[in-house]
Design a protein around this motif. Sequence first.
Motif, mmCIF file in Angstrom:
data_model
loop_
_atom_site.group_PDB
_atom_site.id
_atom_site.type_symbol
_atom_site.label_atom_id
_atom_site.label_comp_id
_atom_site.label_asym_id
_atom_site.label_seq_id
_atom_site.Cartn_x
_atom_site.Cartn_y
_atom_site.Cartn_z
ATOM 1 N N THR A 36 0.819 -1.202 0.000
ATOM 2 C CA THR A 36 0.000 0.000 0.000
ATOM 3 C C THR A 36 0.851 1.249 0.000
ATOM 4 O O THR A 36 0.403 2.323 0.351
ATOM 5 C CB THR A 36 -0.930 0.019 1.231
ATOM 6 O OG1 THR A 36 -0.126 -0.078 2.413
ATOM 7 C CG2 THR A 36 -1.913 -1.125 1.186
ATOM 8 N N ASP B 192 3.977 -4.007 -8.558
ATOM 9 C CA ASP B 192 2.655 -4.290 -8.026
ATOM 10 C C ASP B 192 2.265 -3.307 -6.922
ATOM 11 O O ASP B 192 1.335 -3.532 -6.170
ATOM 12 C CB ASP B 192 2.574 -5.723 -7.495
ATOM 13 C CG ASP B 192 3.670 -6.019 -6.461
ATOM 14 O OD1 ASP B 192 4.533 -5.144 -6.265
ATOM 15 O OD2 ASP B 192 3.638 -7.111 -5.876
ATOM 16 N N ASP C 6 0.603 -0.005 -5.125
ATOM 17 C CA ASP C 6 -0.645 0.690 -5.336
ATOM 18 C C ASP C 6 -0.412 2.096 -5.873
ATOM 19 O O ASP C 6 0.598 2.732 -5.579
ATOM 20 C CB ASP C 6 -1.416 0.815 -4.012
ATOM 21 C CG ASP C 6 -2.210 -0.437 -3.705
ATOM 22 O OD1 ASP C 6 -2.279 -1.306 -4.569
ATOM 23 O OD2 ASP C 6 -2.772 -0.511 -2.595
ATOM 24 N N SER D 196 -6.269 3.811 -2.260
ATOM 25 C CA SER D 196 -5.769 3.029 -3.383
ATOM 26 C C SER D 196 -6.756 3.131 -4.527
ATOM 27 O O SER D 196 -7.977 3.086 -4.333
ATOM 28 C CB SER D 196 -5.602 1.564 -2.971
ATOM 29 O OG SER D 196 -5.476 0.736 -4.113
ATOM 30 N N LEU E 141 -7.561 1.007 -6.531
ATOM 31 C CA LEU E 141 -8.334 -0.227 -6.653
ATOM 32 C C LEU E 141 -9.457 -0.310 -5.642
ATOM 33 O O LEU E 141 -10.285 -1.227 -5.708
ATOM 34 C CB LEU E 141 -7.417 -1.437 -6.507
ATOM 35 C CG LEU E 141 -6.339 -1.578 -7.586
ATOM 36 C CD1 LEU E 141 -5.468 -2.798 -7.315
ATOM 37 C CD2 LEU E 141 -6.961 -1.675 -8.974
ATOM 38 N N SER E 142 -9.538 0.623 -4.702
ATOM 39 C CA SER E 142 -10.602 0.594 -3.707
ATOM 40 C C SER E 142 -11.633 1.693 -3.923
ATOM 41 O O SER E 142 -12.560 1.826 -3.120
ATOM 42 C CB SER E 142 -10.006 0.722 -2.296
ATOM 43 O OG SER E 142 -9.423 2.001 -2.104
ATOM 44 N N ARG F 88 -6.647 -7.239 -8.709
ATOM 45 C CA ARG F 88 -5.358 -7.804 -9.127
ATOM 46 C C ARG F 88 -5.489 -9.316 -9.170
ATOM 47 O O ARG F 88 -6.138 -9.923 -8.311
ATOM 48 C CB ARG F 88 -4.255 -7.398 -8.152
ATOM 49 C CG ARG F 88 -3.827 -5.951 -8.275
ATOM 50 C CD ARG F 88 -2.394 -5.811 -7.755
ATOM 51 N NE ARG F 88 -1.932 -4.448 -7.913
ATOM 52 C CZ ARG F 88 -1.959 -3.547 -6.944
ATOM 53 N NH1 ARG F 88 -2.425 -3.872 -5.762
ATOM 54 N NH2 ARG F 88 -1.518 -2.328 -7.159
ATOM 55 N N ASN G 123 -0.807 -10.908 -8.383
ATOM 56 C CA ASN G 123 -0.645 -9.464 -8.568
ATOM 57 C C ASN G 123 0.028 -9.077 -9.892
ATOM 58 O O ASN G 123 0.386 -7.916 -10.081
ATOM 59 C CB ASN G 123 0.133 -8.822 -7.417
ATOM 60 C CG ASN G 123 -0.613 -8.901 -6.108
ATOM 61 O OD1 ASN G 123 -1.841 -8.944 -6.089
ATOM 62 N ND2 ASN G 123 0.119 -8.926 -5.004
ATOM 63 N N THR H 53 -3.248 -6.219 -13.265
ATOM 64 C CA THR H 53 -4.138 -5.225 -12.668
ATOM 65 C C THR H 53 -5.193 -4.883 -13.701
ATOM 66 O O THR H 53 -4.870 -4.521 -14.843
ATOM 67 C CB THR H 53 -3.375 -3.950 -12.269
ATOM 68 O OG1 THR H 53 -2.348 -4.295 -11.337
ATOM 69 C CG2 THR H 53 -4.312 -2.959 -11.621
#
Length: 755
Positions: free
Chosen positions: A33, A47, A49, A60, A62-63, A549, A553, A556
């Motif tokens: 992170t 990989d 964030d 992130s 991705l969130s 991911r 990972n 993405t």
Amino acid sequence: MKACITAALFAGASFTFPALAHAQAADPQAAPTTPTTDAAPSETPPDGDIIVTAQRREQSILSVPIAISAIGANTLESKGITNSANLAAAVPNLQVSSPYGSTQPNFSLRGISVANEYNSNQASPIGVYVDDVYLASRTAHGMGLFDLERVEVLRGPQGTLFGRNTTGGAINFITKSPKLQGNEGYAEAGYGNFNTVTAQGAIETTMVEDQLGLRVAANYAKGDGQIRNVFPGGRDPNSQDTLQGRATLRIRPGGGPLDIKIKAYGGRDRGTQAAVHGLQQFRTGLGFFEVNENRIGLNRTEAYGVSATVAYELSPTVTLTSITSRDGGRQNLQQASDGSPLDVLNINWQSRFQQFSEEARFNYAGDRLTLVGGGFYGWDEVVTDNNFKIGSMLGAGVDGGFFQHYRQVRRSYAVFAQGDYDLTDRLTLTLGARYTWDRSQYRDGYAYLFAGGVGGPETPLATTVPCPGVPGTCAYDPSARFNLDGQNNALTGRASLAYTFEGGTLVYASYNRGYRSGAFNGGGYTSSAGINYIAPERVNAYEVGLKGRYFDNALTLSAAGFYYDYSNQQVQDTRPGPVSFLVNAPKAEVYGAEAEARLRLSPALTLNAAAGYLHATYKSLTLQNTVLDGNDLPFAPRFTAQGGFDLSLFKNGNDGLTISPNVAYFSRQYFSPFNDINAAGAGQMNSELQQPGYAKVNLAAALTTGRFTFKAFANNLFNARVYAYGLDLRGAGFPYNFLVPSTPRTYGGSVRVAF
């Protein structure tokens, strides 16, 4: 229909991707992170964030249950993106166009744009921000990109946390600021074809560790015209002459809860105008990247401002933030608009703008609830003085034209709040709302018809604004003025559900309501009959998406599907007189899908790709008494795709050679709501106003050894012949349409030293 599309997309996402999610690491927290900026493998774990602030807090990417493209500094370089006008090379369903080259770019996201409206007083439906400061003037949007942390492109309405004029989305340019640790910097110099010299650099110094730091950055580019002008002694269009600077002071007294960032910037551009393909008889024997023009003008623009961002952490869960800014600038664009050695149409676009804004907000982060809310005030003013000189307007060999002046003032007030509540450990509900009050004034408006040619004296003949009739029928009155007020209020908001599977895949479904404020017709200068305040645009947007991911990972992936109910797009309608009206397109329908992927095949090879599908059509639109129902929206190609890879050779720590080719594809797009249709009796040839499908290939290479990096690039490698913009002038009585070719092949190299 929209309910069926939404349900189908969500079902597909929910049932297809949980299986892939199990290919991830079992622990969803296993992925690092550490904040990154999409850096090259030599700078950041592949990989790692990407941390974004799309919801006014660090998360992130991705969130975040929003379709976002986050483009870091290295990606900007590898894709040849040196100006905001080049961003379409990296973002699906994004188009950038302009009749003025890189000046005053028009952004189109998922088909939503200013359409055929080009006047400087209009707000972009894609909100443009620098460090969370909204830039009201589209002239300020044509910025060179230097010393950036990243660019965040948010697709879809952002009417809750970003506010008005974001019906299509928002673009946030995030600059580098002092880290309050150590000293660093870089200097870079380059040279390319068209005798182009570039230089940029930055230096950061920490005066008191963790408390006081300063970062100063600058950017310079100067080059000859990129389009050849065969007219004897004539300037070449599309030259560069840009200088920009920025200084950011960061103060954190005692390393405590108070964090202050004060930023000042300024820049100017003195390049030549964009090339124009106009009168066809003067294009005989010319190549695509050649013109025969006697009066290539200069694009003179400047922008400057200062801002203060003050954040105070009241407690581990509550932070207060204030963002105050004061900005200004001007444009003076001299545009020969006929593409010929004749003086058929020469325009001088002049505007001065200034703005002030203040946003105060709080952030709360509890165990299950995360909340952001606050208030916003914005004020902006644009003063316009345009001059349109038309050859033989008053008779054979008797030149004339129109002069136009007005002052527009807009004020906007808003309150907003958005909260994320964890219904379970994996399911999050987001609800948000914003209420906006917009007040606008059109003041000191006047225009007149004059006699006189290019470079000569002008003799006023008749007042056209204020004058409700046919141009030339109202006696000249130098004291006559036209004033008008406009106002509207809007409630916008967001609701979404997001679920995170065990493997880390996020799926979401959302509803967003966006709004673009009402507008005055800045193109009303032949008669005041067309100067009115028209209704605001509104978008009800439904979206489903996923992010995650996979394969330890290595991959993405993010994807989204969307449906828009779009009403009241603001478009130009030219009627007999000629009188230009700004009108609302009652209904449009937009739907589509997009995906972005990054695949690390090995420590040395990473692939990246993006693709978009778009169906954007008018359900109800009539212009010039011609029904255009079913036509495509302008600047809305059905298919877009980008792809490339980063290949690292001879890797030894941070040293090595990285090669980064990429290609961007765009299918056919129209420049006019008419598409191929011609209004009866208008003399139009609208089939000319389109660009067939095309692809552009860029190539970049970087060799790093110690503190030095040597770069080489080639943009538009195969010299694709592409029109970037087109405007109907045949319908206004001119014997040609206005078409702007984009940049030809450019190449060069640079050397950078870090210290």
